[in-house]
Design an enzyme around this catalytic site. Structure first.
Site, PDB file in Angstrom:
ATOM      1  N   LYS A  99     -34.679  -2.707 -24.622  1.00  0.00           N
ATOM      2  CA  LYS A  99     -33.941  -3.411 -23.575  1.00  0.00           C
ATOM      3  C   LYS A  99     -35.109  -3.709 -22.501  1.00  0.00           C
ATOM      4  CE  LYS A  99     -32.261   0.765 -21.382  1.00  0.00           C
ATOM      5  NZ  LYS A  99     -31.274   1.701 -21.161  1.00  0.00           N
ATOM      6  N   ARG A 154     -20.586   5.995 -15.809  1.00  0.00           N
ATOM      7  CA  ARG A 154     -20.875   4.804 -15.850  1.00  0.00           C
ATOM      8  C   ARG A 154     -19.919   3.995 -16.931  1.00  0.00           C
ATOM      9  NH1 ARG A 154     -26.959   3.522 -17.513  1.00  0.00           N
ATOM     10  NH2 ARG A 154     -26.326   4.122 -19.541  1.00  0.00           N
ATOM     11  N   HIS A 212     -23.947   9.523 -22.950  1.00  0.00           N
ATOM     12  CA  HIS A 212     -25.226   9.724 -22.255  1.00  0.00           C
ATOM     13  C   HIS A 212     -25.317  10.528 -21.100  1.00  0.00           C
ATOM     14  CE1 HIS A 212     -28.940   7.528 -21.745  1.00  0.00           C
ATOM     15  NE2 HIS A 212     -28.684   7.230 -20.615  1.00  0.00           N
ATOM     16  N   ARG A 243     -31.877   8.228 -29.139  1.00  0.00           N
ATOM     17  CA  ARG A 243     -32.059   6.733 -28.603  1.00  0.00           C
ATOM     18  C   ARG A 243     -33.435   7.157 -27.644  1.00  0.00           C
ATOM     19  NH1 ARG A 243     -26.603   8.317 -27.223  1.00  0.00           N
ATOM     20  NH2 ARG A 243     -27.261   8.177 -25.193  1.00  0.00           N
ATOM     21  N   TYR A 293     -50.044  -9.222   6.907  1.00  0.00           N
ATOM     22  CA  TYR A 293     -48.945  -9.625   7.587  1.00  0.00           C
ATOM     23  C   TYR A 293     -48.634  -8.610   8.766  1.00  0.00           C
ATOM     24  CZ  TYR A 293     -48.212 -13.714   4.385  1.00  0.00           C
ATOM     25  OH  TYR A 293     -48.318 -14.742   3.870  1.00  0.00           O
ATOM     26  N   CYS A 325     -48.760  -8.983  -0.089  1.00  0.00           N
ATOM     27  CA  CYS A 325     -48.061 -10.377  -0.120  1.00  0.00           C
ATOM     28  C   CYS A 325     -47.424 -10.762  -1.317  1.00  0.00           C
ATOM     29  CB  CYS A 325     -49.283 -11.082   0.188  1.00  0.00           C
ATOM     30  SG  CYS A 325     -50.473 -10.602   1.773  1.00  0.00           S
ATOM     31  N   MET A 326     -47.021 -12.075  -1.396  1.00  0.00           N
ATOM     32  CA  MET A 326     -46.290 -12.533  -2.585  1.00  0.00           C
ATOM     33  C   MET A 326     -47.332 -12.610  -3.795  1.00  0.00           C
ATOM     34  SD  MET A 326     -44.363 -16.010  -3.171  1.00  0.00           S
ATOM     35  CE  MET A 326     -43.003 -15.955  -2.082  1.00  0.00           C
ATOM     36  N   ASP A 327     -48.615 -13.006  -3.335  1.00  0.00           N
ATOM     37  CA  ASP A 327     -49.405 -13.244  -4.638  1.00  0.00           C
ATOM     38  C   ASP A 327     -50.823 -12.347  -4.476  1.00  0.00           C
ATOM     39  OD1 ASP A 327     -47.955 -15.697  -5.198  1.00  0.00           O
ATOM     40  OD2 ASP A 327     -48.624 -16.406  -3.521  1.00  0.00           O
TER      41      ASP A 327
HETATM   42  C1  LIG Z   1     -31.951   2.982 -21.808  1.00  0.00           C
HETATM   43  C2  LIG Z   1     -30.693   3.746 -22.478  1.00  0.00           C
HETATM   44  C3  LIG Z   1     -31.364   4.752 -23.506  1.00  0.00           C
HETATM   45  C4  LIG Z   1     -32.901   5.222 -23.459  1.00  0.00           C
HETATM   46  O1  LIG Z   1     -33.228   6.132 -22.479  1.00  0.00           O
HETATM   47  P1  LIG Z   1     -34.604   6.497 -21.988  1.00  0.00           P
HETATM   48  O2  LIG Z   1     -34.522   7.675 -21.264  1.00  0.00           O
HETATM   49  O3  LIG Z   1     -35.633   5.353 -21.852  1.00  0.00           O
HETATM   50  O4  LIG Z   1     -35.203   6.988 -23.687  1.00  0.00           O
HETATM   51  C5  LIG Z   1     -30.722   5.568 -24.226  1.00  0.00           C
HETATM   52  N1  LIG Z   1     -29.246   5.624 -24.258  1.00  0.00           N
HETATM   53  C6  LIG Z   1     -28.772   4.470 -23.326  1.00  0.00           C
HETATM   54  C7  LIG Z   1     -27.143   4.582 -23.395  1.00  0.00           C
HETATM   55  C8  LIG Z   1     -29.443   3.642 -22.468  1.00  0.00           C
HETATM   56  O5  LIG Z   1     -28.780   2.796 -21.765  1.00  0.00           O
END
Ligand SMILES: *Cc1c(COP(=O)(O)O)cnc(C)c1O
Length: 368
Positions: free
Chosen positions: A36, A135, A164, A220, A263, A309-311
């Site tokens: 992602k 969540r 999770h 995951r 700045y 700064c920005m750049d």
């Molecule tokens: C992003 C995500 C992961 C990956 O987590 P890491 O700690 O980066 O390995 C796994 N499960 C879910 C639901 C996530 O949103």
């Protein structure tokens, strides 16, 4: 691209990290590579391909658009979309063979009211259970019972049931175990409802690597494939950072004691010093919060001085250098190395917040 500031992504490091992670887990455990947010800033297509070459079995992304991009560029692995999509877009997921995350019976009700009837393919779902992160996911037995009739429908296939963890990276494991035991109780709901589930999964990088016995049917893995997990809680693996970010001084100047730069006169020299200007700024994702953090020049550390700064930004040089001298923002130079993890701990965040913030203005180059 013509710019001196560029990121090099070492796909070999990603493959090697995945292989090490695989080897640390029981052979039957499937590995889902989480790519992602443009592969945590490393490039989604490239890192998904590297993960597949190294033996990842499935991919995950957060949103439908991310999954469609992977599919349209030829990714053939199963893909799970981790954030629930709009129920009326389920037909798009089915059409492109994408798996969706479901957290409530309402989702199915709405989906059935808008789904075009007669699709021959099944909708593959992963049911998300909330065991304490607060969540996403359903929490109670009555929410589960409400969902069950939809899961028994012929056109739905329950590919997974998952949760999770909230505290997988922390030394104290009490809450993690509490979540795990809750998940075990909820797993029993699935069994007693007679729902056939292909895989149960709960572990992301930190939990999978610290506690391989938590892996269940699948892990995951996001952060760890990019080499973000090193340090005290994980000494049995040598994961390598996959991204090197470097630039070159575009100007170097002498600052006399008492003179200011940046700045708001945000930095004043305490003695005569050499200051270098580096062409990267907050519009590239190098947040103002990183003021004071080091970069490497000639193998030595040089702190960012004054407001970013920005750049551009300015660093205090360890001596006199000319424009064109290489500076390393993330990666190794000489005997020293700066990692996303180090920068993140300096500013109180996680490495992936910095890597995902790197904007598209920074070109990514890929090394096999
Ligand atoms: C992003 C995500 C992961 C990956 O987590 P890491 O700690 O980066 O390995 C796994 N499960 C879910 C639901 C996530 O949103």
């Amino acid at each position: 691209m013509y710019r001196d500031t560029q990121a090099i992504v070492k796909l070999g490091a990603i493959r090697d990290n995945i292989r090490q992670i695989r080897a640390s887990l029981p052979a039957s455990v499937k590995l889902m590579a989480v790519v992602k947010a443009d592969g945590y800033g490393h490039g989604d297509l490239q890192t998904a391909a590297a993960a597949e070459q190294a033996g990842a079995d499935l991919l995950a992304v957060a949103y439908l658009d991310e999954a469609l991009k992977l599919r349209s560029k030829g990714s053939r692995l199963p893909i799970l979309i981790l954030t629930p999509i709009h129920p009326c877009e389920a037909s798009v997921a089915v059409e492109h063979d994408l798996m969706v995350t479901v957290t409530s019976a309402d989702w199915f009700r709405e989906m059935l009211s808008c789904r075009s009837i007669g699709s021959p393919q099944k909708l593959k779902v992963h049911i998300k259970l909330d065991t304490g992160l607060g969540r996403l996911g359903l929490k109670t037995k009555s929410e589960w019972d409400e969902l069950v009739p939809y899961l028994h429908k012929g056109e739905v296939e329950v590919d997974g049931v998952f949760t999770h963890f909230a505290t997988a990276g922390r030394a104290d494991t009490d809450f993690l175990l509490q979540q795990y035991h809750r998940f075990m109780e909820m797993k029993e709901w699935c069994r007693s409802s007679g729902i056939a589930v292909h895989r149960f999964h709960c572990a992301g990088s930190a939990s999978a690597l610290r506690f391989p016995w938590l892996a269940m049917d699948m892990v995951r893995i996001g952060a760890a494939m990019f080499g973000f997990y090193q340090g005290p809680l994980l000494d049995h693996l040598r994961l390598a950072p996959a991204l090197r970010l470097s630039s070159k001084l575009i100007q170097a100047k002498k600052l006399n004691s008492g003179e200011c730069i940046g700045y708001d006169n945000s930095y004043m020299a305490e003695r005569d010093e050499w200051i270098g200007t580096v062409p990267i700024g907050y519009a590239d994702g190098w947040s103002q919060a990183l003021q004071g953090s080091p970069m490497l020049i000639d193998g030595q550390r040089a702190p960012i001085v004054g407001k970013i700064c920005m750049d551009q930004l300015m660093i205090r040089l360890p001596g006199r250098y000319e424009a064109g001298e290489e500076v390393v923002l993330v990666g190794r130079q000489g005997d020293d190395e700066i990692t996303f993890s180090e920068l993140a701990s300096r500013i109180g965040t996680v490495p992936q917040e910095i890597s995902t913030a790197l904007s598209s203005r920074i070109d990514r180059m890929y090394w096999e």
